[in-house]
Design a protein around this motif. Structure first.
Motif, mmCIF file in Angstrom:
data_model
loop_
_atom_site.group_PDB
_atom_site.id
_atom_site.type_symbol
_atom_site.label_atom_id
_atom_site.label_comp_id
_atom_site.label_asym_id
_atom_site.label_seq_id
_atom_site.Cartn_x
_atom_site.Cartn_y
_atom_site.Cartn_z
ATOM 1 N N PRO A 149 37.123 38.138 44.455
ATOM 2 C CA PRO A 149 36.414 38.756 43.323
ATOM 3 C C PRO A 149 35.197 37.942 42.926
ATOM 4 O O PRO A 149 35.159 36.726 43.104
ATOM 5 C CB PRO A 149 37.470 38.762 42.219
ATOM 6 C CG PRO A 149 38.441 37.696 42.593
ATOM 7 C CD PRO A 149 38.469 37.690 44.092
ATOM 8 N N PRO A 150 34.179 38.614 42.384
ATOM 9 C CA PRO A 150 32.989 37.894 41.923
ATOM 10 C C PRO A 150 33.358 36.878 40.847
ATOM 11 O O PRO A 150 34.360 37.009 40.156
ATOM 12 C CB PRO A 150 32.111 39.010 41.335
ATOM 13 C CG PRO A 150 32.644 40.279 41.915
ATOM 14 C CD PRO A 150 34.096 40.063 42.145
ATOM 15 N N ALA A 151 32.535 35.878 40.717
ATOM 16 C CA ALA A 151 32.771 34.846 39.706
ATOM 17 C C ALA A 151 32.382 35.409 38.342
ATOM 18 O O ALA A 151 31.269 35.206 37.860
ATOM 19 C CB ALA A 151 31.952 33.596 40.022
ATOM 20 N N ALA A 152 33.290 36.157 37.747
ATOM 21 C CA ALA A 152 33.051 36.765 36.444
ATOM 22 C C ALA A 152 34.296 36.593 35.595
ATOM 23 O O ALA A 152 35.408 36.675 36.091
ATOM 24 C CB ALA A 152 32.723 38.251 36.595
ATOM 25 N N LEU A 153 34.111 36.359 34.306
ATOM 26 C CA LEU A 153 35.243 36.187 33.406
ATOM 27 C C LEU A 153 36.130 37.429 33.452
ATOM 28 O O LEU A 153 35.640 38.555 33.435
ATOM 29 C CB LEU A 153 34.745 35.951 31.980
ATOM 30 C CG LEU A 153 34.017 34.627 31.744
ATOM 31 C CD1 LEU A 153 33.469 34.572 30.321
ATOM 32 C CD2 LEU A 153 34.956 33.461 31.979
ATOM 33 N N GLY A 154 37.424 37.203 33.531
ATOM 34 C CA GLY A 154 38.352 38.314 33.539
ATOM 35 C C GLY A 154 38.550 38.947 34.896
ATOM 36 O O GLY A 154 39.274 39.923 35.022
ATOM 37 N N LEU A 155 37.907 38.406 35.923
ATOM 38 C CA LEU A 155 38.082 38.941 37.275
ATOM 39 C C LEU A 155 38.631 37.879 38.215
ATOM 40 O O LEU A 155 38.361 37.908 39.403
ATOM 41 C CB LEU A 155 36.768 39.499 37.824
ATOM 42 C CG LEU A 155 36.484 40.975 37.554
ATOM 43 C CD1 LEU A 155 35.245 41.428 38.309
ATOM 44 C CD2 LEU A 155 37.657 41.863 37.944
ATOM 45 N N SER A 156 39.385 36.933 37.692
ATOM 46 C CA SER A 156 40.048 35.975 38.558
ATOM 47 C C SER A 156 41.098 36.702 39.386
ATOM 48 O O SER A 156 41.538 37.803 39.040
ATOM 49 C CB SER A 156 40.714 34.880 37.725
ATOM 50 O OG SER A 156 41.786 35.436 36.973
ATOM 51 N N LEU A 157 41.515 36.076 40.483
ATOM 52 C CA LEU A 157 42.573 36.675 41.288
ATOM 53 C C LEU A 157 43.823 36.911 40.443
ATOM 54 O O LEU A 157 44.500 37.934 40.572
ATOM 55 C CB LEU A 157 42.903 35.777 42.478
ATOM 56 C CG LEU A 157 42.003 35.932 43.709
ATOM 57 C CD1 LEU A 157 42.380 34.898 44.754
ATOM 58 C CD2 LEU A 157 42.100 37.336 44.289
ATOM 59 N N HIS A 158 44.121 35.948 39.576
ATOM 60 C CA HIS A 158 45.311 36.092 38.734
ATOM 61 C C HIS A 158 45.193 37.297 37.809
ATOM 62 O O HIS A 158 46.128 38.099 37.682
ATOM 63 C CB HIS A 158 45.533 34.824 37.925
ATOM 64 C CG HIS A 158 46.611 34.970 36.888
ATOM 65 N ND1 HIS A 158 47.927 35.217 37.222
ATOM 66 C CD2 HIS A 158 46.551 34.954 35.535
ATOM 67 C CE1 HIS A 158 48.638 35.318 36.114
ATOM 68 N NE2 HIS A 158 47.838 35.168 35.080
ATOM 69 N N ALA A 159 44.040 37.447 37.148
ATOM 70 C CA ALA A 159 43.857 38.575 36.238
ATOM 71 C C ALA A 159 43.969 39.896 36.987
ATOM 72 O O ALA A 159 44.618 40.838 36.521
ATOM 73 C CB ALA A 159 42.502 38.469 35.543
ATOM 74 N N CYS A 160 43.349 39.956 38.169
ATOM 75 C CA CYS A 160 43.408 41.192 38.957
ATOM 76 C C CYS A 160 44.835 41.493 39.386
ATOM 77 O O CYS A 160 45.279 42.651 39.347
ATOM 78 C CB CYS A 160 42.497 41.074 40.177
ATOM 79 S SG CYS A 160 40.732 40.998 39.789
ATOM 80 N N GLN A 161 45.564 40.459 39.795
ATOM 81 C CA GLN A 161 46.954 40.659 40.225
ATOM 82 C C GLN A 161 47.812 41.181 39.081
ATOM 83 O O GLN A 161 48.509 42.193 39.219
ATOM 84 C CB GLN A 161 47.532 39.348 40.748
ATOM 85 C CG GLN A 161 49.014 39.430 41.104
ATOM 86 C CD GLN A 161 49.595 38.095 41.523
ATOM 87 O OE1 GLN A 161 48.881 37.205 41.969
ATOM 88 N NE2 GLN A 161 50.889 37.931 41.368
ATOM 89 N N VAL A 162 47.773 40.508 37.950
ATOM 90 C CA VAL A 162 48.615 40.900 36.820
ATOM 91 C C VAL A 162 48.295 42.324 36.365
ATOM 92 O O VAL A 162 49.189 43.155 36.171
ATOM 93 C CB VAL A 162 48.448 39.909 35.653
ATOM 94 C CG1 VAL A 162 49.095 40.445 34.384
ATOM 95 C CG2 VAL A 162 49.059 38.557 36.018
ATOM 96 N N ARG A 163 47.022 42.625 36.205
ATOM 97 C CA ARG A 163 46.647 43.937 35.666
ATOM 98 C C ARG A 163 46.947 45.063 36.653
ATOM 99 O O ARG A 163 47.404 46.142 36.246
ATOM 100 C CB ARG A 163 45.166 43.942 35.304
ATOM 101 C CG ARG A 163 44.773 42.935 34.243
ATOM 102 C CD ARG A 163 45.444 43.230 32.913
ATOM 103 N NE ARG A 163 44.942 42.339 31.881
ATOM 104 C CZ ARG A 163 44.515 42.737 30.690
ATOM 105 N NH1 ARG A 163 44.564 44.009 30.364
ATOM 106 N NH2 ARG A 163 44.076 41.863 29.805
#
Length: 318
Positions: A120-134
């Motif tokens: 994912p692009p280096a953007a707040l809220g788009l970490s791998l963890h955030a994407c996985q959880v959501r």
């Protein structure tokens, strides 16, 4: 900290104007660079793109436009499309709208085969963890029998990338594989593609192997028990029913903030039951006696570890 409303509106307008434009001054022209600069300012102040779908969608539309502009450069166009796909995840996680057709087609390709390239692009809220959880939470939104809904293929795009991403944390790696196996099994039930079922079995086997190295040992599990609760891993993943864990209402804890603990026997039992489900499904397709034998053995091992009371499978009903 967010932008003043007027500044935010101006920046969004600049990004959207480029995304909606039919003019082509090239990927490095004044319009393109100006829009990218405006997007950069928006992203710098975004608290969490999964809570700011307006900016996320604008970013996705900008990169989708850049993919069209760079259509003659196959690799560059694919990279822009992949970036757009990451930015459209918050839209899908909300379940309120569908992504553009080109992005939906990309998710379809990414669900059945690994798509190489950056995360994912280096953007707040788009970490791998955030994407996985959501996205894992979005798979389970419809409840039992929903088969993942519209979020399944985008979630598989994320889960495949996670499975291909190296990590020294074996517990987290096992959790990712378990989630991937469950999602692949769900997609197989929709599409009937044998290779998806084989992948699901392989991922479940590896998740069991990695979990088994830490279960009951008092160390080395790398956060498996917490990761299971955090991401909806374990037996829920096999049925496509997963949940997002919160310590306080509305507060999602990042994986890096959690203490690392050993894998538990209960975690291993759940992973074994995931493997039972994948093997039993494949036995129902192929009739291979090895799959039934291995499913029964895994079920007995899970029961011995104190599984949650699911019966061992017998031959599938015809």
């Amino acid at each position: 900290m967010s932008h003043p409303p007027s500044e935010r509106a101006e920046l969004l307008a600049a990004v959207r104007a480029y995304a909606d434009s039919t003019a082509d001054d090239g990927p490095d022209g004044a319009a393109a660079t100006g829009a990218l600069a405006a997007l950069g300012r928006l992203l710098a102040k975004a608290d969490d793109l999964f809570e700011d779908g307006e900016v996320a969608v604008a970013a996705g539309e900008l990169h989708l436009r850049r993919a069209a502009v760079r259509h003659a450069e196959e690799g560059a166009a694919e990279a822009e499309l992949r970036t757009a796909a990451w930015y459209f995840l918050p839209l899908i996680a909300e379940g309120e709208a569908d992504p553009p057709e080109a992005v939906a087609d990309f998710y379809g390709r990414a669900a059945v085969a690994d798509v190489p390239g950056a995360g994912p692009p280096a953007a707040l809220g788009l970490s791998l963890h955030a994407c996985q959880v959501r996205m894992v939470a979005a798979i389970g939104r419809g409840g039992p029998g929903s088969r993942g809904g519209a979020a399944l293929r985008p979630a598989l795009f994320v889960l495949r990338h996670l499975a291909a991403t190296s990590t020294p944390d074996t517990g987290r790696r096992a959790d990712r594989l378990s989630l991937l196996s469950g999602a692949l099994l769900t997609l197989y039930r929709q599409e009937g593609r044998e290779e998806l079922l084989d992948e699901a079995v392989a991922a479940a086997r590896e998740a069991v192997r990695m979990t088994g190295s830490g279960a009951g040992s008092g160390g080395g599990g790398g956060g498996d028990a917490d990761a299971e609760r955090e991401t909806g891993g374990g037996s829920e993943a096999a049925s496509g029913v997963v949940s997002e864990t919160e310590t306080e209402p509305g507060t999602v804890v990042d994986a890096d903030d959690r203490p690392s603990v050993a894998a538990t026997d209960h975690t291993l039992a759940d992973r074994l039951m995931n493997l039972v489900g994948a093997l039993h499904t494949r036995y129902g397709r192929t009739g291979a006696p090895d799959d039934l034998r291995d499913a029964l053995a895994a079920g007995r091992s899970a029961a011995a570890l104190g599984s949650v009371g699911r019966p061992e499978p017998g031959p599938p009903h015809t």
